[in-house]
Write a protein that holds these residues in place. Structure first.
Motif, PDB file in Angstrom:
ATOM      1  N   SER A 168      19.342  -3.405   2.677  1.00  0.00           N
ATOM      2  CA  SER A 168      19.550  -4.841   2.477  1.00  0.00           C
ATOM      3  C   SER A 168      18.995  -5.706   3.608  1.00  0.00           C
ATOM      4  O   SER A 168      18.821  -6.913   3.424  1.00  0.00           O
ATOM      5  N   SER A 169      18.734  -5.142   4.793  1.00  0.00           N
ATOM      6  CA  SER A 169      18.168  -5.910   5.911  1.00  0.00           C
ATOM      7  C   SER A 169      17.706  -4.936   6.986  1.00  0.00           C
ATOM      8  O   SER A 169      18.052  -3.741   6.953  1.00  0.00           O
ATOM      9  N   CYS A 170      16.969  -5.447   7.960  1.00  0.00           N
ATOM     10  CA  CYS A 170      16.613  -4.616   9.117  1.00  0.00           C
ATOM     11  C   CYS A 170      17.873  -4.313   9.933  1.00  0.00           C
ATOM     12  O   CYS A 170      18.002  -3.228  10.499  1.00  0.00           O
ATOM     13  N   HIS A 207      10.492  -4.222  19.496  1.00  0.00           N
ATOM     14  CA  HIS A 207       9.159  -4.728  19.864  1.00  0.00           C
ATOM     15  C   HIS A 207       9.176  -6.230  19.598  1.00  0.00           C
ATOM     16  O   HIS A 207       8.638  -6.708  18.611  1.00  0.00           O
ATOM     17  N   MET A 208       9.846  -6.952  20.479  1.00  0.00           N
ATOM     18  CA  MET A 208      10.153  -8.356  20.228  1.00  0.00           C
ATOM     19  C   MET A 208       8.893  -9.188  20.066  1.00  0.00           C
ATOM     20  O   MET A 208       7.973  -9.074  20.883  1.00  0.00           O
ATOM     21  N   ARG A 209       8.871  -9.987  19.007  1.00  0.00           N
ATOM     22  CA  ARG A 209       7.707 -10.809  18.649  1.00  0.00           C
ATOM     23  C   ARG A 209       6.418  -9.968  18.599  1.00  0.00           C
ATOM     24  O   ARG A 209       5.326 -10.452  18.870  1.00  0.00           O
ATOM     25  N   PHE A 236      12.335  -7.430   5.727  1.00  0.00           N
ATOM     26  CA  PHE A 236      11.645  -8.200   4.689  1.00  0.00           C
ATOM     27  C   PHE A 236      12.186  -9.624   4.639  1.00  0.00           C
ATOM     28  O   PHE A 236      12.041 -10.325   3.642  1.00  0.00           O
ATOM     29  N   GLN A 237      12.860 -10.058   5.699  1.00  0.00           N
ATOM     30  CA  GLN A 237      13.355 -11.440   5.775  1.00  0.00           C
ATOM     31  C   GLN A 237      12.140 -12.384   5.790  1.00  0.00           C
ATOM     32  O   GLN A 237      11.046 -11.994   6.182  1.00  0.00           O
ATOM     33  N   SER A 238      12.314 -13.599   5.359  1.00  0.00           N
ATOM     34  CA  SER A 238      11.179 -14.491   5.058  1.00  0.00           C
ATOM     35  C   SER A 238      10.232 -14.746   6.221  1.00  0.00           C
ATOM     36  O   SER A 238       9.068 -15.040   6.001  1.00  0.00           O
ATOM     37  N   ALA A 288      11.100  -2.409  14.549  1.00  0.00           N
ATOM     38  CA  ALA A 288       9.724  -2.867  14.362  1.00  0.00           C
ATOM     39  C   ALA A 288       9.671  -4.084  13.433  1.00  0.00           C
ATOM     40  O   ALA A 288       8.671  -4.311  12.758  1.00  0.00           O
ATOM     41  N   ALA A 289      10.761  -4.876  13.429  1.00  0.00           N
ATOM     42  CA  ALA A 289      10.844  -6.029  12.527  1.00  0.00           C
ATOM     43  C   ALA A 289       9.661  -6.978  12.701  1.00  0.00           C
ATOM     44  O   ALA A 289       9.235  -7.615  11.753  1.00  0.00           O
ATOM     45  N   HIS A 290       9.132  -7.067  13.932  1.00  0.00           N
ATOM     46  CA  HIS A 290       7.992  -7.953  14.191  1.00  0.00           C
ATOM     47  C   HIS A 290       6.698  -7.180  14.346  1.00  0.00           C
ATOM     48  O   HIS A 290       5.718  -7.739  14.828  1.00  0.00           O
ATOM     49  N   GLU A 346      15.285 -11.551   1.877  1.00  0.00           N
ATOM     50  CA  GLU A 346      16.077 -10.612   2.683  1.00  0.00           C
ATOM     51  C   GLU A 346      15.673  -9.194   2.301  1.00  0.00           C
ATOM     52  O   GLU A 346      15.164  -8.967   1.215  1.00  0.00           O
ATOM     53  N   GLY A 347      15.942  -8.249   3.183  1.00  0.00           N
ATOM     54  CA  GLY A 347      15.678  -6.846   2.883  1.00  0.00           C
ATOM     55  C   GLY A 347      15.203  -6.125   4.127  1.00  0.00           C
ATOM     56  O   GLY A 347      14.871  -6.754   5.141  1.00  0.00           O
ATOM     57  N   GLY A 348      15.196  -4.795   4.055  1.00  0.00           N
ATOM     58  CA  GLY A 348      14.734  -4.007   5.189  1.00  0.00           C
ATOM     59  C   GLY A 348      14.365  -2.614   4.719  1.00  0.00           C
ATOM     60  O   GLY A 348      14.605  -2.248   3.552  1.00  0.00           O
TER      61      GLY A 348
HETATM   62  C1  LIG Z   1      14.465 -10.399  12.111  1.00  0.00           C
HETATM   63  C2  LIG Z   1      14.751  -9.395  13.145  1.00  0.00           C
HETATM   64  C3  LIG Z   1      15.764  -8.463  13.003  1.00  0.00           C
HETATM   65  C4  LIG Z   1      16.742  -8.498  11.883  1.00  0.00           C
HETATM   66  O1  LIG Z   1      16.172  -8.451  10.623  1.00  0.00           O
HETATM   67  P1  LIG Z   1      17.093  -8.772   9.359  1.00  0.00           P
HETATM   68  O2  LIG Z   1      16.320  -8.183   8.226  1.00  0.00           O
HETATM   69  O3  LIG Z   1      17.191 -10.264   9.263  1.00  0.00           O
HETATM   70  O4  LIG Z   1      18.397  -8.134   9.568  1.00  0.00           O
HETATM   71  C5  LIG Z   1      15.906  -7.497  13.975  1.00  0.00           C
HETATM   72  N1  LIG Z   1      15.115  -7.467  15.047  1.00  0.00           N
HETATM   73  C6  LIG Z   1      14.145  -8.367  15.244  1.00  0.00           C
HETATM   74  C7  LIG Z   1      13.280  -8.264  16.445  1.00  0.00           C
HETATM   75  C8  LIG Z   1      13.952  -9.372  14.309  1.00  0.00           C
HETATM   76  O5  LIG Z   1      13.037 -10.294  14.505  1.00  0.00           O
END
Ligand SMILES: *Cc1c(COP(=O)(O)O)cnc(C)c1O
Length: 396
Positions: free
Chosen positions: A60-62, A132-134, A182-184, A158-160, A192-194
Protein backbone atom coordinates in the motif's frame (compact mmCIF):
# COMPACT_ATOMS: atom_id res chain seq x y z
CA UNK A 1 8.51 37.99 -17.49
CA UNK A 2 8.07 34.35 -18.56
CA UNK A 3 5.61 32.39 -16.43
CA UNK A 4 7.11 30.09 -13.84
CA UNK A 5 6.29 26.48 -14.73
CA UNK A 6 4.11 24.61 -12.25
CA UNK A 7 6.43 22.05 -10.66
CA UNK A 8 3.67 20.29 -8.72
CA UNK A 9 1.44 19.19 -11.62
CA UNK A 10 1.65 15.49 -12.50
CA UNK A 11 2.09 13.97 -15.95
CA UNK A 12 -1.18 12.54 -17.38
CA UNK A 13 -1.69 8.80 -16.79
CA UNK A 14 -1.27 6.84 -20.10
CA UNK A 15 -4.46 6.07 -22.03
CA UNK A 16 -3.82 2.33 -21.75
CA UNK A 17 -4.41 2.66 -18.00
CA UNK A 18 -7.80 4.28 -18.54
CA UNK A 19 -9.02 1.37 -20.68
CA UNK A 20 -7.76 -1.16 -18.14
CA UNK A 21 -9.31 0.71 -15.21
CA UNK A 22 -12.64 0.78 -17.06
CA UNK A 23 -12.42 -2.96 -17.70
CA UNK A 24 -11.69 -3.65 -14.03
CA UNK A 25 -14.49 -1.36 -12.85
CA UNK A 26 -16.84 -3.21 -15.18
CA UNK A 27 -15.87 -6.53 -13.58
CA UNK A 28 -15.97 -5.17 -10.02
CA UNK A 29 -12.89 -7.31 -9.32
CA UNK A 30 -10.73 -4.93 -7.24
CA UNK A 31 -9.08 -7.41 -4.83
CA UNK A 32 -5.72 -8.84 -5.81
CA UNK A 33 -6.43 -12.39 -4.66
CA UNK A 34 -9.72 -13.05 -6.50
CA UNK A 35 -8.12 -13.55 -9.91
CA UNK A 36 -5.19 -15.91 -10.54
CA UNK A 37 -3.30 -13.32 -12.59
CA UNK A 38 -4.44 -9.99 -11.17
CA UNK A 39 -2.83 -6.72 -12.38
CA UNK A 40 -1.05 -6.62 -9.00
CA UNK A 41 0.65 -9.97 -9.66
CA UNK A 42 1.50 -8.86 -13.19
CA UNK A 43 3.01 -5.64 -11.88
CA UNK A 44 5.14 -7.64 -9.42
CA UNK A 45 6.46 -9.88 -12.21
CA UNK A 46 7.21 -6.94 -14.50
CA UNK A 47 8.81 -4.81 -11.79
CA UNK A 48 11.04 -7.67 -10.57
CA UNK A 49 12.12 -8.36 -14.13
CA UNK A 50 12.84 -4.68 -14.81
CA UNK A 51 15.00 -4.44 -11.68
CA UNK A 52 16.73 -7.79 -12.22
CA UNK A 53 15.38 -9.09 -8.89
CA UNK A 54 13.95 -12.53 -8.17
CA UNK A 55 10.86 -11.41 -6.22
CA UNK A 56 8.65 -8.36 -5.80
CA UNK A 57 5.72 -7.64 -3.48
CA UNK A 58 3.41 -4.69 -4.21
CA UNK A 59 2.00 -3.04 -1.08
CA UNK A 60 0.00 0.00 0.00
CA UNK A 61 2.99 2.41 0.36
CA UNK A 62 6.77 2.57 0.61
CA UNK A 63 6.26 3.05 4.36
CA UNK A 64 4.46 -0.30 4.44
CA UNK A 65 7.33 -1.84 2.44
CA UNK A 66 9.89 -0.53 4.95
CA UNK A 67 7.78 -1.77 7.88
CA UNK A 68 7.34 -5.23 6.32
CA UNK A 69 11.08 -5.37 5.52
CA UNK A 70 11.96 -4.90 9.19
CA UNK A 71 9.32 -7.46 10.20
CA UNK A 72 10.49 -9.93 7.52
CA UNK A 73 14.05 -9.70 8.83
CA UNK A 74 12.58 -10.76 12.17
CA UNK A 75 13.94 -8.01 14.40
CA UNK A 76 12.94 -8.35 18.04
CA UNK A 77 11.14 -5.56 19.90
CA UNK A 78 13.42 -2.59 20.68
CA UNK A 79 16.07 -3.62 18.14
CA UNK A 80 18.03 -0.60 16.94
CA UNK A 81 17.90 0.39 13.28
CA UNK A 82 20.41 2.84 11.81
CA UNK A 83 18.86 5.40 9.44
CA UNK A 84 20.18 8.62 7.92
CA UNK A 85 19.30 11.79 9.86
CA UNK A 86 18.48 13.36 6.47
CA UNK A 87 15.39 11.50 5.33
CA UNK A 88 11.61 11.82 5.21
CA UNK A 89 9.69 11.49 8.51
CA UNK A 90 8.04 8.31 7.18
CA UNK A 91 11.33 6.42 7.63
CA UNK A 92 11.83 6.78 11.42
CA UNK A 93 8.04 6.27 11.63
CA UNK A 94 8.26 2.90 9.85
CA UNK A 95 10.98 1.85 12.32
CA UNK A 96 8.77 2.77 15.29
CA UNK A 97 5.81 1.04 13.67
CA UNK A 98 7.94 -2.14 13.56
CA UNK A 99 8.54 -1.82 17.36
CA UNK A 100 12.18 -0.90 16.76
CA UNK A 101 14.28 2.11 17.76
CA UNK A 102 15.68 4.45 15.10
CA UNK A 103 19.32 5.52 15.51
CA UNK A 104 20.14 8.60 13.42
CA UNK A 105 23.35 8.80 11.41
CA UNK A 106 24.94 12.12 10.44
CA UNK A 107 24.80 13.25 6.81
CA UNK A 108 27.29 15.56 5.14
CA UNK A 109 26.78 18.72 3.10
CA UNK A 110 26.58 16.54 -0.04
CA UNK A 111 23.36 15.03 1.50
CA UNK A 112 24.98 11.60 1.85
CA UNK A 113 25.78 9.35 4.83
CA UNK A 114 28.76 10.48 6.92
CA UNK A 115 30.80 7.28 6.86
CA UNK A 116 32.73 7.99 10.03
CA UNK A 117 29.52 8.36 12.05
CA UNK A 118 28.04 5.34 10.23
CA UNK A 119 30.99 3.10 11.15
CA UNK A 120 30.94 4.34 14.75
CA UNK A 121 27.21 3.61 15.25
CA UNK A 122 27.01 0.34 13.30
CA UNK A 123 28.24 -1.93 16.09
CA UNK A 124 25.22 -1.00 18.19
CA UNK A 125 22.42 -1.72 15.68
CA UNK A 126 20.63 -4.81 14.31
CA UNK A 127 19.71 -3.47 10.87
CA UNK A 128 20.38 -0.54 8.55
CA UNK A 129 17.99 1.41 6.32
CA UNK A 130 19.78 3.59 3.78
CA UNK A 131 17.44 6.26 2.51
CA UNK A 132 18.78 7.54 -0.80
CA UNK A 133 17.24 10.89 0.02
CA UNK A 134 16.18 12.91 -3.03
CA UNK A 135 17.99 10.23 -5.06
CA UNK A 136 21.45 11.05 -3.68
CA UNK A 137 23.32 7.75 -3.39
CA UNK A 138 25.68 7.39 -0.44
CA UNK A 139 28.94 5.46 -0.84
CA UNK A 140 27.32 2.04 -1.18
CA UNK A 141 30.66 0.24 -1.64
CA UNK A 142 31.75 1.31 1.84
CA UNK A 143 28.31 0.81 3.41
CA UNK A 144 27.86 -2.69 1.98
CA UNK A 145 31.34 -3.70 3.08
CA UNK A 146 30.78 -2.48 6.64
CA UNK A 147 27.34 -4.16 6.84
CA UNK A 148 28.65 -7.44 5.37
CA UNK A 149 31.59 -7.54 7.78
CA UNK A 150 29.26 -6.99 10.74
CA UNK A 151 26.54 -9.35 9.35
CA UNK A 152 23.97 -6.56 9.57
CA UNK A 153 21.07 -6.65 7.09
CA UNK A 154 20.83 -3.67 4.76
CA UNK A 155 17.48 -2.31 3.52
CA UNK A 156 17.37 0.35 0.80
CA UNK A 157 14.71 3.04 0.90
CA UNK A 158 14.82 3.76 -2.82
CA UNK A 159 11.63 5.87 -2.91
CA UNK A 160 13.55 8.63 -4.73
CA UNK A 161 15.95 6.36 -6.61
CA UNK A 162 13.95 4.39 -9.15
CA UNK A 163 16.16 4.38 -12.25
CA UNK A 164 19.34 5.33 -10.38
CA UNK A 165 22.34 3.01 -10.77
CA UNK A 166 25.55 2.43 -8.81
CA UNK A 167 28.39 0.90 -10.89
CA UNK A 168 25.61 0.16 -13.39
CA UNK A 169 23.56 -1.85 -10.88
CA UNK A 170 20.03 -0.70 -10.00
CA UNK A 171 19.59 1.07 -6.68
CA UNK A 172 17.25 -1.08 -4.59
CA UNK A 173 19.15 -4.28 -5.47
CA UNK A 174 22.29 -3.53 -3.44
CA UNK A 175 21.01 -4.68 -0.05
CA UNK A 176 18.81 -7.52 1.23
CA UNK A 177 15.59 -5.64 0.34
CA UNK A 178 14.80 -2.55 -1.74
CA UNK A 179 11.66 -0.44 -1.19
CA UNK A 180 9.97 1.96 -3.64
CA UNK A 181 6.99 4.32 -3.59
CA UNK A 182 4.16 4.95 -6.08
CA UNK A 183 3.01 8.10 -4.26
CA UNK A 184 2.28 10.95 -6.69
CA UNK A 185 5.57 12.83 -6.24
CA UNK A 186 7.66 9.79 -7.21
CA UNK A 187 8.63 8.62 -10.70
CA UNK A 188 5.71 6.15 -11.02
CA UNK A 189 2.43 7.70 -9.91
CA UNK A 190 -0.55 5.76 -8.58
CA UNK A 191 -1.50 8.35 -5.97
CA UNK A 192 -0.42 5.86 -3.30
CA UNK A 193 1.36 2.51 -3.32
CA UNK A 194 4.72 0.85 -2.88
CA UNK A 195 6.74 -2.22 -3.80
CA UNK A 196 9.59 -4.20 -2.26
CA UNK A 197 12.13 -6.41 -4.04
CA UNK A 198 14.52 -9.11 -2.84
CA UNK A 199 16.35 -12.21 -4.03
CA UNK A 200 15.76 -14.00 -0.71
CA UNK A 201 12.78 -16.41 -0.91
CA UNK A 202 12.41 -16.66 2.86
CA UNK A 203 12.31 -12.88 3.38
CA UNK A 204 9.81 -12.60 0.52
CA UNK A 205 7.60 -15.39 1.87
CA UNK A 206 7.46 -13.75 5.29
CA UNK A 207 6.69 -10.33 3.80
CA UNK A 208 3.99 -11.78 1.52
CA UNK A 209 2.19 -13.46 4.41
CA UNK A 210 2.43 -10.40 6.67
CA UNK A 211 1.24 -8.10 3.86
CA UNK A 212 -2.06 -9.98 4.08
CA UNK A 213 -1.81 -13.20 2.04
CA UNK A 214 -4.05 -15.05 4.49
CA UNK A 215 -4.97 -18.74 4.22
CA UNK A 216 -3.66 -20.07 0.89
CA UNK A 217 -3.48 -16.80 -1.02
CA UNK A 218 0.31 -17.07 -1.01
CA UNK A 219 -0.07 -19.81 -3.64
CA UNK A 220 -0.69 -16.97 -6.10
CA UNK A 221 2.87 -15.68 -5.59
CA UNK A 222 5.68 -17.20 -7.67
CA UNK A 223 7.91 -17.77 -4.62
CA UNK A 224 9.31 -21.06 -3.35
CA UNK A 225 6.31 -22.79 -1.82
CA UNK A 226 8.48 -24.47 0.84
CA UNK A 227 9.18 -21.08 2.39
CA UNK A 228 5.47 -20.34 2.66
CA UNK A 229 4.67 -23.68 4.23
CA UNK A 230 7.24 -22.90 6.91
CA UNK A 231 5.63 -19.56 7.88
CA UNK A 232 1.91 -20.25 7.36
CA UNK A 233 -0.14 -19.23 10.44
CA UNK A 234 2.99 -18.24 12.35
CA UNK A 235 3.01 -14.57 11.41
CA UNK A 236 0.56 -11.67 11.90
CA UNK A 237 -1.45 -10.39 8.93
CA UNK A 238 -0.93 -6.64 8.70
CA UNK A 239 -3.03 -6.25 5.52
CA UNK A 240 -1.03 -3.74 3.52
CA UNK A 241 -1.92 -5.09 0.08
CA UNK A 242 -2.05 -3.04 -3.11
CA UNK A 243 -5.41 -2.41 -4.76
CA UNK A 244 -5.90 -3.78 -8.29
CA UNK A 245 -6.75 -0.33 -9.70
CA UNK A 246 -3.43 1.08 -8.48
CA UNK A 247 -1.51 -1.68 -10.26
CA UNK A 248 -3.49 -1.01 -13.45
CA UNK A 249 -2.51 2.66 -13.23
CA UNK A 250 1.20 1.87 -12.72
CA UNK A 251 1.77 -0.89 -15.28
CA UNK A 252 1.49 1.27 -18.44
CA UNK A 253 3.90 3.79 -16.84
CA UNK A 254 6.75 1.27 -16.70
CA UNK A 255 7.49 1.88 -20.39
CA UNK A 256 7.71 5.63 -19.71
CA UNK A 257 10.38 5.15 -17.06
CA UNK A 258 13.51 5.38 -19.28
CA UNK A 259 12.21 8.66 -20.76
CA UNK A 260 11.39 10.08 -17.31
CA UNK A 261 14.82 9.10 -16.00
CA UNK A 262 16.63 10.61 -19.02
CA UNK A 263 14.62 13.84 -18.96
CA UNK A 264 14.88 14.22 -15.19
CA UNK A 265 18.66 13.85 -15.38
CA UNK A 266 18.85 16.28 -18.32
CA UNK A 267 16.77 18.88 -16.43
CA UNK A 268 18.75 18.51 -13.23
CA UNK A 269 22.16 18.74 -14.88
CA UNK A 270 21.06 21.69 -17.00
CA UNK A 271 19.96 23.69 -13.95
CA UNK A 272 22.93 22.54 -11.82
CA UNK A 273 25.41 23.82 -14.39
CA UNK A 274 23.83 27.28 -14.34
CA UNK A 275 23.48 27.45 -10.54
CA UNK A 276 27.11 26.46 -10.02
CA UNK A 277 28.16 29.65 -11.80
CA UNK A 278 26.83 31.70 -8.88
CA UNK A 279 29.28 32.44 -6.05
CA UNK A 280 26.36 32.05 -3.59
CA UNK A 281 25.20 28.60 -4.69
CA UNK A 282 26.82 25.16 -4.76
CA UNK A 283 25.28 21.99 -6.20
CA UNK A 284 27.23 19.04 -4.74
CA UNK A 285 28.79 16.61 -7.24
CA UNK A 286 27.38 13.10 -7.56
CA UNK A 287 29.70 10.24 -6.57
CA UNK A 288 31.66 8.61 -9.40
CA UNK A 289 29.85 5.19 -9.56
CA UNK A 290 26.44 6.89 -9.50
CA UNK A 291 24.07 7.57 -12.45
CA UNK A 292 21.25 9.63 -11.01
CA UNK A 293 17.52 9.80 -11.86
CA UNK A 294 16.52 13.08 -10.18
CA UNK A 295 13.11 14.78 -10.28
CA UNK A 296 14.22 17.67 -8.06
CA UNK A 297 17.35 19.66 -7.38
CA UNK A 298 19.11 20.40 -4.08
CA UNK A 299 21.74 23.09 -3.65
CA UNK A 300 23.58 24.76 -0.78
CA UNK A 301 23.58 28.50 -0.11
CA UNK A 302 27.09 29.83 0.48
CA UNK A 303 27.94 32.71 2.78
CA UNK A 304 24.32 33.70 3.35
CA UNK A 305 23.36 34.36 6.96
CA UNK A 306 19.92 33.44 8.31
CA UNK A 307 18.37 36.81 7.39
CA UNK A 308 19.66 36.72 3.86
CA UNK A 309 18.61 33.09 3.47
CA UNK A 310 15.06 34.12 4.38
CA UNK A 311 15.26 37.06 1.96
CA UNK A 312 16.46 34.70 -0.77
CA UNK A 313 13.47 32.40 -0.23
CA UNK A 314 11.08 35.38 -0.14
CA UNK A 315 12.55 36.88 -3.32
CA UNK A 316 12.19 33.59 -5.21
CA UNK A 317 8.63 33.20 -3.85
CA UNK A 318 7.74 36.74 -5.02
CA UNK A 319 8.91 35.70 -8.50
CA UNK A 320 6.61 32.64 -8.28
CA UNK A 321 9.08 29.88 -7.33
CA UNK A 322 8.79 27.87 -4.13
CA UNK A 323 12.30 27.18 -2.79
CA UNK A 324 12.32 25.26 0.48
CA UNK A 325 15.29 25.39 2.80
CA UNK A 326 14.84 22.08 4.64
CA UNK A 327 15.74 23.47 8.05
CA UNK A 328 14.06 26.87 7.81
CA UNK A 329 10.36 26.06 7.64
CA UNK A 330 8.82 25.25 10.99
CA UNK A 331 7.29 21.89 10.12
CA UNK A 332 9.48 20.37 7.38
CA UNK A 333 9.15 16.56 7.70
CA UNK A 334 12.75 16.16 6.51
CA UNK A 335 14.29 18.10 9.44
CA UNK A 336 15.10 15.57 12.17
CA UNK A 337 14.35 17.97 15.04
CA UNK A 338 10.72 18.00 13.89
CA UNK A 339 10.43 14.23 14.58
CA UNK A 340 9.13 14.90 18.07
CA UNK A 341 7.45 11.48 18.11
CA UNK A 342 10.93 10.03 18.80
CA UNK A 343 11.71 9.57 22.48
CA UNK A 344 15.26 10.75 21.96
CA UNK A 345 16.22 13.23 19.25
CA UNK A 346 20.00 13.55 19.40
CA UNK A 347 21.95 16.61 18.36
CA UNK A 348 23.57 16.07 14.97
CA UNK A 349 25.57 19.20 14.16
CA UNK A 350 26.69 18.20 10.64
CA UNK A 351 23.22 17.29 9.45
CA UNK A 352 21.72 20.36 11.11
CA UNK A 353 24.25 22.68 9.46
CA UNK A 354 23.49 21.10 6.07
CA UNK A 355 19.70 21.36 6.54
CA UNK A 356 19.94 25.05 7.48
CA UNK A 357 21.34 26.00 4.07
CA UNK A 358 20.24 23.19 1.74
CA UNK A 359 17.51 24.21 -0.70
CA UNK A 360 14.98 21.98 -2.40
CA UNK A 361 13.23 22.72 -5.72
CA UNK A 362 11.08 20.24 -7.62
CA UNK A 363 12.20 19.66 -11.20
CA UNK A 364 9.84 17.06 -12.66
CA UNK A 365 10.85 15.17 -15.80
CA UNK A 366 7.97 16.63 -17.82
CA UNK A 367 9.52 20.15 -17.72
CA UNK A 368 11.17 21.38 -20.92
CA UNK A 369 14.70 22.77 -20.99
CA UNK A 370 13.15 26.23 -21.51
CA UNK A 371 11.07 25.72 -18.32
CA UNK A 372 14.30 24.80 -16.50
CA UNK A 373 15.98 27.97 -17.77
CA UNK A 374 13.17 30.04 -16.24
CA UNK A 375 13.60 28.27 -12.90
CA UNK A 376 17.40 28.64 -12.94
CA UNK A 377 17.11 32.34 -13.75
CA UNK A 378 14.74 33.00 -10.83
CA UNK A 379 17.12 31.25 -8.41
CA UNK A 380 20.22 33.06 -9.72
CA UNK A 381 18.46 36.42 -9.70
CA UNK A 382 17.15 35.92 -6.15
CA UNK A 383 20.69 35.15 -4.90
CA UNK A 384 22.08 38.17 -6.73
CA UNK A 385 19.33 40.45 -5.39
CA UNK A 386 20.05 39.42 -1.82
CA UNK A 387 23.85 39.35 -1.95
CA UNK A 388 24.60 42.17 -4.43
CA UNK A 389 21.53 44.41 -4.43
CA UNK A 390 23.21 47.18 -6.47
CA UNK A 391 24.39 44.87 -9.24
CA UNK A 392 21.02 43.11 -9.42
CA UNK A 393 19.28 46.46 -9.83
CA UNK A 394 21.53 47.44 -12.75
CA UNK A 395 20.69 44.18 -14.54
CA UNK A 396 16.92 44.75 -14.51
C1 LIG B 1 7.97 9.28 -0.20
C2 LIG B 1 9.04 8.68 0.61
C3 LIG B 1 8.81 7.64 1.48
C4 LIG B 1 7.45 7.14 1.81
O1 LIG B 1 6.72 6.72 0.71
P1 LIG B 1 5.16 6.43 0.89
O2 LIG B 1 4.83 5.59 -0.29
O3 LIG B 1 4.47 7.77 0.84
O4 LIG B 1 4.97 5.75 2.17
C5 LIG B 1 9.89 7.08 2.13
N1 LIG B 1 11.13 7.54 1.95
C6 LIG B 1 11.40 8.57 1.14
C7 LIG B 1 12.80 9.02 0.96
C8 LIG B 1 10.35 9.19 0.47
O5 LIG B 1 10.58 10.23 -0.30
Amino acid sequence: MPTIPNVYDAEPIPHAAMAEVQRILGSGDLFRYTADQSPVAQLETEFAEMMGSKYALAVSSCSAALFLSLKAIGLPRDAKVLIPAFTFGAVPSAVIHADCIPVLCECGDNYRIDLEDFAAKLADVSAVIISHMRGHTSDMDAIRKLCDQAHIPLIEDAAHSLGTTWHGQSIGTLGAIGCFSFQSYKLLNAGEGGIMITDDPDLMARAVIMSGAYEHNWKKHPVLQDSFARWQNKLPLYNQRLNTLSAAIIRPQLDALPRRVANGRRNHDHVAKQLNQSPWIAVPEKLAPEERAPDSIQFNLCNMDADRTRQFVDTAAAAGLNVQVFGQSRDNARAFWNWQFLTDVPELPKTRAMLMRACDVRLPARLSVADCDVIARVILKAAETVMRPNRALQQV
